[in-house]
Design a protein around this motif. Structure first.
Motif, PDB file in Angstrom:
ATOM      1  N   ILE A  81       0.750  -1.193  -0.139  1.00  9.50           N
ATOM      2  CA  ILE A  81       0.154   0.033  -0.191  1.00  9.50           C
ATOM      3  C   ILE A  81       0.807   1.231  -0.585  1.00  9.50           C
ATOM      4  O   ILE A  81       0.817   2.126   0.314  1.00  9.50           O
ATOM      5  N   SER A  82       2.031   1.206  -0.019  1.00  6.76           N
ATOM      6  CA  SER A  82       2.925   1.973  -0.049  1.00  6.76           C
ATOM      7  C   SER A  82       3.169   2.876   1.253  1.00  6.76           C
ATOM      8  O   SER A  82       2.319   2.306   2.377  1.00  6.76           O
ATOM      9  N   ASN A  83       4.221   3.736   1.950  1.00  8.63           N
ATOM     10  CA  ASN A  83       4.709   4.416   3.003  1.00  8.63           C
ATOM     11  C   ASN A  83       4.333   5.421   2.869  1.00  8.63           C
ATOM     12  O   ASN A  83       3.536   5.365   4.404  1.00  8.63           O
ATOM     13  N   PHE A  84       3.469   6.302   2.326  1.00 13.41           N
ATOM     14  CA  PHE A  84       1.989   6.968   2.305  1.00 13.41           C
ATOM     15  C   PHE A  84       1.339   6.662   3.199  1.00 13.41           C
ATOM     16  O   PHE A  84       0.512   7.508   3.700  1.00 13.41           O
ATOM     17  N   HIS A  85       1.142   5.231   2.327  1.00  9.71           N
ATOM     18  CA  HIS A  85      -0.313   4.859   3.804  1.00  9.71           C
ATOM     19  C   HIS A  85      -0.039   3.660   4.760  1.00  9.71           C
ATOM     20  O   HIS A  85      -0.816   3.740   5.798  1.00  9.71           O
ATOM     21  N   ALA A  86       0.796   3.587   4.638  1.00 12.81           N
ATOM     22  CA  ALA A  86       1.310   3.140   5.801  1.00 12.81           C
ATOM     23  C   ALA A  86       1.753   3.463   7.041  1.00 12.81           C
ATOM     24  O   ALA A  86       1.488   2.231   8.099  1.00 12.81           O
ATOM     25  N   ALA A  87       2.481   4.478   6.691  1.00 10.55           N
ATOM     26  CA  ALA A  87       2.980   5.133   8.291  1.00 10.55           C
ATOM     27  C   ALA A  87       1.805   5.568   8.837  1.00 10.55           C
ATOM     28  O   ALA A  87       2.837   5.810  10.544  1.00 10.55           O
ATOM     29  N   PRO A  88       1.062   6.103   9.129  1.00 11.31           N
ATOM     30  CA  PRO A  88      -0.150   6.788   9.670  1.00 11.31           C
ATOM     31  C   PRO A  88      -0.654   5.309  10.164  1.00 11.31           C
ATOM     32  O   PRO A  88      -0.439   5.290  11.396  1.00 11.31           O
ATOM     33  N   LEU A  89      -0.794   4.223   9.636  1.00 12.27           N
ATOM     34  CA  LEU A  89      -0.903   2.792  10.125  1.00 12.27           C
ATOM     35  C   LEU A  89      -0.023   2.639  11.013  1.00 12.27           C
ATOM     36  O   LEU A  89      -0.084   1.717  12.039  1.00 12.27           O
ATOM     37  N   ARG A  90       1.342   2.002  11.034  1.00 15.73           N
ATOM     38  CA  ARG A  90       2.248   1.863  11.757  1.00 15.73           C
ATOM     39  C   ARG A  90       2.349   2.826  13.035  1.00 15.73           C
ATOM     40  O   ARG A  90       2.620   2.391  13.921  1.00 15.73           O
ATOM     41  N   GLY A 113       5.319  -8.651  24.049  1.00 13.58           N
ATOM     42  CA  GLY A 113       4.030  -7.860  23.969  1.00 13.58           C
ATOM     43  C   GLY A 113       3.212  -7.972  22.443  1.00 13.58           C
ATOM     44  O   GLY A 113       3.893  -9.053  21.367  1.00 13.58           O
ATOM     45  N   PRO A 114       2.095  -7.704  22.503  1.00 13.06           N
ATOM     46  CA  PRO A 114       1.207  -7.546  21.211  1.00 13.06           C
ATOM     47  C   PRO A 114       1.894  -7.412  19.933  1.00 13.06           C
ATOM     48  O   PRO A 114       1.914  -6.126  19.653  1.00 13.06           O
ATOM     49  N   GLY A 115       1.844  -8.219  18.817  1.00  8.38           N
ATOM     50  CA  GLY A 115       2.484  -8.157  17.433  1.00  8.38           C
ATOM     51  C   GLY A 115       3.550  -7.852  17.780  1.00  8.38           C
ATOM     52  O   GLY A 115       4.177  -7.484  16.980  1.00  8.38           O
ATOM     53  N   GLU A 116       4.797  -7.651  19.011  1.00  8.57           N
ATOM     54  CA  GLU A 116       6.180  -7.246  18.521  1.00  8.57           C
ATOM     55  C   GLU A 116       6.453  -8.495  17.616  1.00  8.57           C
ATOM     56  O   GLU A 116       7.482  -8.107  17.499  1.00  8.57           O
ATOM     57  N   LYS A 117       5.498  -9.771  17.741  1.00 13.94           N
ATOM     58  CA  LYS A 117       6.457 -10.921  16.765  1.00 13.94           C
ATOM     59  C   LYS A 117       6.713 -10.359  15.531  1.00 13.94           C
ATOM     60  O   LYS A 117       6.836 -10.284  14.833  1.00 13.94           O
ATOM     61  N   PHE A 118       5.817  -9.511  14.858  1.00 14.24           N
ATOM     62  CA  PHE A 118       5.681  -8.751  13.804  1.00 14.24           C
ATOM     63  C   PHE A 118       6.486  -7.384  13.544  1.00 14.24           C
ATOM     64  O   PHE A 118       6.781  -7.286  13.244  1.00 14.24           O
ATOM     65  N   THR A 119       6.267  -6.426  14.637  1.00 14.97           N
ATOM     66  CA  THR A 119       6.916  -5.155  14.767  1.00 14.97           C
ATOM     67  C   THR A 119       8.631  -5.728  15.733  1.00 14.97           C
ATOM     68  O   THR A 119       9.635  -4.250  15.158  1.00 14.97           O
ATOM     69  N   GLY A 120       9.019  -6.148  15.883  1.00 13.42           N
ATOM     70  CA  GLY A 120       9.686  -5.745  16.760  1.00 13.42           C
ATOM     71  C   GLY A 120       9.312  -5.521  18.072  1.00 13.42           C
ATOM     72  O   GLY A 120       7.976  -5.003  18.319  1.00 13.42           O
ATOM     73  N   PRO A 121      10.187  -5.430  18.435  1.00 11.82           N
ATOM     74  CA  PRO A 121      10.099  -4.655  20.541  1.00 11.82           C
ATOM     75  C   PRO A 121       9.622  -3.411  20.379  1.00 11.82           C
ATOM     76  O   PRO A 121      10.160  -2.591  19.719  1.00 11.82           O
ATOM     77  N   VAL A 122       9.078  -2.791  21.381  1.00 10.42           N
ATOM     78  CA  VAL A 122       8.150  -1.407  21.705  1.00 10.42           C
ATOM     79  C   VAL A 122       8.939  -1.192  22.803  1.00 10.42           C
ATOM     80  O   VAL A 122       8.481  -1.279  23.650  1.00 10.42           O
ATOM     81  N   TYR A 123       9.305  -0.042  22.847  1.00 12.40           N
ATOM     82  CA  TYR A 123       9.835   0.259  23.805  1.00 12.40           C
ATOM     83  C   TYR A 123       9.051   2.139  23.509  1.00 12.40           C
ATOM     84  O   TYR A 123       9.061   2.633  22.786  1.00 12.40           O
ATOM     85  N   SER A 124       9.344   2.479  25.207  1.00 12.91           N
ATOM     86  CA  SER A 124       8.478   3.585  25.308  1.00 12.91           C
ATOM     87  C   SER A 124       9.387   4.945  24.846  1.00 12.91           C
ATOM     88  O   SER A 124      10.641   4.788  25.057  1.00 12.91           O
TER      89      SER A 124
END
Length: 124
Positions: A81-90, A113-124
């Motif tokens: 869907i291109s980065n233009f559409h994907a960036a806000p979803l990310r 955490g939820p979804g982190e197997k797809f995105t990698g670790p999420v840190y604050s």
């Protein structure tokens, strides 16, 4: 007086289905993907307790499922869907992952955490 089947009503129902089928055929894939993603985001936000209902609607088990499904969709769909559409979803996904972490009494280990197997670790 005998009751006869309402054939006009039946044909209206069939016509409605055909119209829906034709309508979805005209919708670009990027629109379908982003619409589904927004629905998943909205539901996950509610289940994280971020909506008007707050704690009353909070259900982290349900939120985990929704966020994981969203992560899979965004990760798989982004190249299509291109980065233009994907960036806000990310960005929305990351915000939900962080909100989930904050809402958890016992936070998941980084990468678990939820979804982190797809995105990698999420840190604050």
């Amino acid at each position: 007086m005998t009751s006869q089947p309402d054939h006009a009503h039946e044909s209206e129902q069939a016509l409605g289905f055909d119209d829906l089928t034709r309508d979805i055929a005209e919708v670009p894939a990027v629109e379908v993907i982003t619409t589904v993603a927004v629905h998943l985001m909205s539901a996950a936000a509610v289940k994280c307790g971020l909506a008007e209902g707050g704690e009353a609607d909070k259900d982290l088990d349900e939120a985990r499922k929704l966020i994981t499904a969203l992560a899979g969709l965004v990760t798989a769909g982004a190249p299509e869907i291109s980065n233009f559409h994907a960036a806000p979803l990310r960005d929305g996904l990351r915000s939900l992952q962080l909100a989930f972490r904050e809402a958890s009494l016992i936070p998941d280990a980084p990468g678990s955490g939820p979804g982190e197997k797809f995105t990698g670790p999420v840190y604050s």
